[in-house]
Design a protein around this motif. Structure first.
Motif, PDB file in Angstrom:
ATOM      1  N   ILE A 107       0.837  -1.202   0.000  1.00 32.29           N
ATOM      2  CA  ILE A 107       0.000   0.000   0.000  1.00 32.29           C
ATOM      3  C   ILE A 107       0.871   1.251   0.000  1.00 32.29           C
ATOM      4  N   LYS A 108       1.872   1.269   0.842  1.00 31.52           N
ATOM      5  CA  LYS A 108       2.793   2.420   0.889  1.00 31.52           C
ATOM      6  C   LYS A 108       3.539   2.569  -0.440  1.00 31.52           C
ATOM      7  N   ALA A 109       3.971   1.447  -1.026  1.00 31.25           N
ATOM      8  CA  ALA A 109       4.663   1.490  -2.320  1.00 31.25           C
ATOM      9  C   ALA A 109       3.761   2.110  -3.376  1.00 31.25           C
ATOM     10  N   PHE A 110       2.481   1.731  -3.365  1.00 33.25           N
ATOM     11  CA  PHE A 110       1.548   2.322  -4.324  1.00 33.25           C
ATOM     12  C   PHE A 110       1.373   3.809  -4.072  1.00 33.25           C
ATOM     13  N   GLU A 111       1.149   4.190  -2.833  1.00 36.03           N
ATOM     14  CA  GLU A 111       0.912   5.603  -2.515  1.00 36.03           C
ATOM     15  C   GLU A 111       2.089   6.479  -2.941  1.00 36.03           C
ATOM     16  N   VAL A 112       3.296   6.041  -2.633  1.00 39.17           N
ATOM     17  CA  VAL A 112       4.489   6.820  -2.988  1.00 39.17           C
ATOM     18  C   VAL A 112       4.638   6.901  -4.507  1.00 39.17           C
ATOM     19  N   SER A 113       4.444   5.783  -5.186  1.00 42.59           N
ATOM     20  CA  SER A 113       4.594   5.771  -6.645  1.00 42.59           C
ATOM     21  C   SER A 113       3.513   6.611  -7.317  1.00 42.59           C
ATOM     22  N   ALA A 114       2.289   6.546  -6.806  1.00 39.85           N
ATOM     23  CA  ALA A 114       1.195   7.329  -7.385  1.00 39.85           C
ATOM     24  C   ALA A 114       1.445   8.817  -7.213  1.00 39.85           C
ATOM     25  N   GLN A 115       1.965   9.202  -6.059  1.00 40.04           N
ATOM     26  CA  GLN A 115       2.265  10.612  -5.817  1.00 40.04           C
ATOM     27  C   GLN A 115       3.303  11.111  -6.831  1.00 40.04           C
ATOM     28  N   GLY A 116       4.345  10.319  -7.063  1.00 39.71           N
ATOM     29  CA  GLY A 116       5.367  10.707  -8.027  1.00 39.71           C
ATOM     30  C   GLY A 116       4.834  10.781  -9.447  1.00 39.71           C
ATOM     31  N   ALA A 117       3.971   9.834  -9.814  1.00 40.41           N
ATOM     32  CA  ALA A 117       3.392   9.825 -11.161  1.00 40.41           C
ATOM     33  C   ALA A 117       2.489  11.031 -11.372  1.00 40.41           C
ATOM     34  N   VAL A 118       1.665  11.328 -10.386  1.00 45.95           N
ATOM     35  CA  VAL A 118       0.766  12.474 -10.504  1.00 45.95           C
ATOM     36  C   VAL A 118       1.567  13.769 -10.601  1.00 45.95           C
ATOM     37  N   GLN A 119       2.585  13.914  -9.786  1.00 47.32           N
ATOM     38  CA  GLN A 119       3.430  15.115  -9.884  1.00 47.32           C
ATOM     39  C   GLN A 119       4.028  15.236 -11.286  1.00 47.32           C
ATOM     40  N   ALA A 120       4.453  14.121 -11.853  1.00 51.07           N
ATOM     41  CA  ALA A 120       5.097  14.138 -13.175  1.00 51.07           C
ATOM     42  C   ALA A 120       4.139  14.577 -14.283  1.00 51.07           C
ATOM     43  N   VAL A 121       2.873  14.182 -14.199  1.00 50.30           N
ATOM     44  CA  VAL A 121       1.953  14.549 -15.283  1.00 50.30           C
ATOM     45  C   VAL A 121       1.574  16.018 -15.242  1.00 50.30           C
ATOM     46  N   TYR A 122       1.748  16.658 -14.082  1.00 49.10           N
ATOM     47  CA  TYR A 122       1.432  18.079 -13.974  1.00 49.10           C
ATOM     48  C   TYR A 122       2.645  18.990 -14.222  1.00 49.10           C
ATOM     49  N   VAL A 123       3.804  18.411 -14.465  1.00 53.35           N
ATOM     50  CA  VAL A 123       4.977  19.224 -14.782  1.00 53.35           C
ATOM     51  C   VAL A 123       4.704  19.976 -16.084  1.00 53.35           C
ATOM     52  N   GLU A 124       5.107  21.230 -16.120  1.00 51.72           N
ATOM     53  CA  GLU A 124       4.897  22.015 -17.331  1.00 51.72           C
ATOM     54  C   GLU A 124       5.536  21.307 -18.523  1.00 51.72           C
ATOM     55  N   GLY A 125       4.778  21.172 -19.587  1.00 53.30           N
ATOM     56  CA  GLY A 125       5.256  20.527 -20.807  1.00 53.30           C
ATOM     57  C   GLY A 125       5.019  19.030 -20.871  1.00 53.30           C
ATOM     58  N   ALA A 126       4.486  18.435 -19.805  1.00 51.00           N
ATOM     59  CA  ALA A 126       4.281  16.985 -19.788  1.00 51.00           C
ATOM     60  C   ALA A 126       3.325  16.524 -20.889  1.00 51.00           C
ATOM     61  N   LEU A 127       2.311  17.316 -21.179  1.00 46.07           N
ATOM     62  CA  LEU A 127       1.329  16.916 -22.197  1.00 46.07           C
ATOM     63  C   LEU A 127       1.922  16.878 -23.604  1.00 46.07           C
TER      64      LEU A 127
END
Length: 188
Positions: free
Chosen positions: A78-98
């Protein structure tokens, strides 16, 4: 239409909510994904989440494949998922990610397409996890509609590569979620 980054975040939230319901004796239960038990399904999701920041930053699969192609859950899935999901979500909102060029195994795609694929996978696997553990299977209707619209154009490519099962027949009056799951080869 919903911003795909928001849809992805919401799909990951849904998966995380279902993951909280997994009991100690459910990790080895079968899922609708052939050859995957609950632990393998969660490991797949964590792997995908871990790949996202690197791939959206322009790295290529051979550069990172040794890092994530393994069991990444450790003692606390569960912790592994939470940490990985947080990193993935941050990455998609980085300027230029789209608009970033994302180097996937089948070719280069814009970041928006990659994020859409991540979103769809997270949404469908939320249902898979729910089905496996006997949890609420109803998915967010807005996310189902978003995924259905995109998948109508993408499903043949998925089917040709063997990533999804054969389309399942559903009654004419089937609801949108049932239709989406059938398109992904699921019976719900």
């Amino acid at each position: 239409m919903i911003d795909i980054r928001d849809a992805y975040r919401r799909a990951l939230d849904g998966f995380g909510n279902r993951l909280q319901l997994v009991e100690d004796d459910q990790w080895e239960l079968s899922t609708p994904c052939v050859d995957w038990d609950v632990r393998a399904l969660v490991n797949h999701m964590v792997n995908e989440n871990l790949w996202a920041p690197d791939l959206l930053a322009g790295r290529r699969i051979p550069e990172v494949s040794d890092t994530y192609e393994r069991d990444v859950l450790g003692d606390d899935a569960i912790k592994a998922f939470e940490v990985s999901a947080q990193g993935a979500v941050q990455a998609v909102y980085v300027e230029g990610a789209l608009t970033a060029v994302t180097h996937l195994s089948f070719g280069d795609v814009p970041g928006e397409e990659y994020i859409t694929e991540l979103f769809a996978d997270a949404l469908i696997h939320t249902w898979d996890l729910s089905r496996a553990i006997g949890a609420q299977e109803r998915l967010d209707p807005e996310l189902v509609a978003t995924c259905s619209e995109w998948f109508a154009q993408a499903k043949e490519g998925y089917r040709q590569t063997g990533v999804i099962g054969d389309h399942r027949d559903v009654p004419e009056e089937a609801d949108p979620q049932t239709r989406l799951l059938a398109a992904w080869g699921r019976t719900g």
